[in-house]
Design a protein around this motif. Structure first.
Motif, short mmCIF file in Angstrom:
data_model
loop_
_atom_site.label_atom_id
_atom_site.label_comp_id
_atom_site.label_asym_id
_atom_site.label_seq_id
_atom_site.Cartn_x
_atom_site.Cartn_y
_atom_site.Cartn_z
N LYS A 1 33.79 45.52 50.33
CA LYS A 1 34.90 44.86 49.63
C LYS A 1 34.92 45.26 48.16
O LYS A 1 33.94 45.74 47.62
CB LYS A 1 34.78 43.34 49.76
CG LYS A 1 34.93 42.83 51.18
CD LYS A 1 34.98 41.31 51.20
CE LYS A 1 35.20 40.79 52.61
NZ LYS A 1 35.26 39.31 52.65
N GLN A 2 36.06 45.02 47.55
CA GLN A 2 36.19 45.31 46.13
C GLN A 2 35.47 44.24 45.31
O GLN A 2 35.29 43.10 45.74
CB GLN A 2 37.67 45.36 45.73
CG GLN A 2 38.40 46.57 46.25
CD GLN A 2 39.81 46.68 45.68
OE1 GLN A 2 40.45 45.68 45.36
NE2 GLN A 2 40.27 47.91 45.52
N ARG A 3 35.09 44.63 44.11
CA ARG A 3 34.48 43.66 43.20
C ARG A 3 35.52 42.61 42.84
O ARG A 3 36.67 42.95 42.52
CB ARG A 3 33.95 44.38 41.94
CG ARG A 3 33.11 43.52 41.05
CD ARG A 3 32.46 44.33 39.93
NE ARG A 3 31.56 45.36 40.45
CZ ARG A 3 30.76 46.08 39.67
NH1 ARG A 3 30.75 45.89 38.35
NH2 ARG A 3 29.99 47.01 40.21
N GLU A 4 35.13 41.34 42.86
CA GLU A 4 36.06 40.28 42.54
C GLU A 4 35.50 39.40 41.42
O GLU A 4 34.28 39.17 41.32
CB GLU A 4 36.37 39.41 43.77
CG GLU A 4 35.20 38.61 44.29
CD GLU A 4 35.61 37.56 45.33
OE1 GLU A 4 36.80 37.25 45.44
OE2 GLU A 4 34.69 37.04 46.00
N TRP A 5 36.42 38.90 40.62
CA TRP A 5 36.06 38.00 39.54
C TRP A 5 35.69 36.63 40.11
O TRP A 5 36.35 36.13 41.03
CB TRP A 5 37.25 37.88 38.58
CG TRP A 5 37.08 36.83 37.54
CD1 TRP A 5 36.35 36.91 36.39
CD2 TRP A 5 37.69 35.54 37.53
NE1 TRP A 5 36.45 35.75 35.67
CE2 TRP A 5 37.28 34.88 36.35
CE3 TRP A 5 38.54 34.86 38.40
CZ2 TRP A 5 37.68 33.59 36.03
CZ3 TRP A 5 38.95 33.58 38.07
CH2 TRP A 5 38.51 32.96 36.89
N VAL A 6 34.65 36.01 39.56
CA VAL A 6 34.17 34.72 40.04
C VAL A 6 34.42 33.62 39.00
O VAL A 6 34.96 32.56 39.32
CB VAL A 6 32.67 34.78 40.37
CG1 VAL A 6 32.15 33.41 40.76
CG2 VAL A 6 32.41 35.78 41.50
N ALA A 7 33.99 33.86 37.77
CA ALA A 7 34.07 32.82 36.75
C ALA A 7 33.95 33.45 35.38
O ALA A 7 33.42 34.55 35.23
CB ALA A 7 32.98 31.77 36.94
N THR B 1 37.44 31.25 40.02
CA THR B 1 38.28 31.59 41.14
C THR B 1 38.30 30.41 42.11
O THR B 1 37.34 29.62 42.18
CB THR B 1 37.78 32.87 41.83
OG1 THR B 1 38.76 33.36 42.73
CG2 THR B 1 36.48 32.62 42.59
N ASN B 2 39.39 30.27 42.85
CA ASN B 2 39.58 29.07 43.67
C ASN B 2 38.46 28.85 44.69
O ASN B 2 38.07 27.71 44.97
CB ASN B 2 40.92 29.15 44.40
CG ASN B 2 42.09 28.87 43.48
OD1 ASN B 2 41.94 28.26 42.42
ND2 ASN B 2 43.27 29.32 43.88
N SER B 3 37.93 29.92 45.23
CA SER B 3 36.96 29.77 46.31
C SER B 3 35.62 29.17 45.86
O SER B 3 34.82 28.76 46.70
CB SER B 3 36.71 31.12 46.99
OG SER B 3 36.15 32.05 46.07
N VAL B 4 35.36 29.14 44.54
CA VAL B 4 34.09 28.60 44.08
C VAL B 4 34.26 27.32 43.26
O VAL B 4 33.27 26.71 42.86
CB VAL B 4 33.29 29.64 43.25
CG1 VAL B 4 33.18 30.96 44.01
CG2 VAL B 4 33.91 29.88 41.87
N LYS B 5 35.48 26.93 43.03
CA LYS B 5 35.71 25.71 42.24
C LYS B 5 35.03 24.51 42.90
O LYS B 5 35.14 24.31 44.10
CB LYS B 5 37.21 25.45 42.09
CG LYS B 5 37.89 26.31 41.06
CD LYS B 5 39.38 25.97 40.95
CE LYS B 5 40.05 26.84 39.91
NZ LYS B 5 41.52 26.58 39.84
N ASP C 1 29.60 33.82 50.37
CA ASP C 1 29.12 34.05 49.00
C ASP C 1 28.13 35.20 48.92
O ASP C 1 27.71 35.57 47.82
CB ASP C 1 28.47 32.78 48.45
CG ASP C 1 29.44 31.61 48.34
OD1 ASP C 1 29.06 30.49 48.74
OD2 ASP C 1 30.57 31.83 47.87
N THR C 2 27.74 35.75 50.05
CA THR C 2 26.82 36.88 50.05
C THR C 2 27.45 38.08 49.36
O THR C 2 28.54 38.52 49.71
CB THR C 2 26.44 37.26 51.49
OG1 THR C 2 25.69 36.18 52.08
CG2 THR C 2 25.61 38.52 51.53
N ALA C 3 26.77 38.59 48.33
CA ALA C 3 27.30 39.69 47.54
C ALA C 3 26.28 40.07 46.47
O ALA C 3 25.29 39.37 46.26
CB ALA C 3 28.61 39.27 46.85
#
Length: 115
Positions: free
Chosen positions: A43-49, A60-64, A89-91
């Motif tokens: 997967k592409q790198r994604e912003w988390v916080a 990002t919504n998935s970790v709020k 969340d594995t990454a």
């Protein structure tokens, strides 16, 4: 330009917690916006916080509600507290520092959540 080194990753069971650290070199860390990104396999790198120099945070919504970003400028260190972890969340987690276009990346730390 700061140098960044992540630590704190590892293997954790679903529902568990980890705290990632991002240690920065130099005395200008307090001026930097600090961000966490992650990249899962394939997967592409994604912003988390992110957390600004003034302490404003966003997620990002998935970790709020599960992740908390913070910083301790006296220790030149940023943190990502991760609770209620799940397999998604594995990454590899990376921290990024940005100050007026001066961008630095760490090399990443692996987080693996077993279900």
């Amino acid at each position: 330009q700061v140098q960044l080194v992540e630590s704190g990753g590892g293997l954790v069971q679903a529902g568990g917690s980890l705290r990632l650290s991002c240690a920065a070199s130099g005395s200008s860390f307090r001026l930097y916006t600090m961000e966490w990104f992650r990249q899962a396999p394939g997967k592409q790198r994604e912003w988390v916080a992110s957390i600004s120099s003034g302490g404003t945070t966003s997620y990002t919504n998935s970790v709020k509600g599960r992740f908390t970003i913070s910083r301790d400028n006296a220790k030149n260190t940023g943190y990502l507290q991760m609770n209620s972890l799940n397999a998604e969340d594995t990454a590899v987690y990376y921290c990024k520092g940005d100050y007026s276009g001066r961008i630095s990346w760490g090399r990443g730390t692996q987080v693996t959540v077993s279900s």
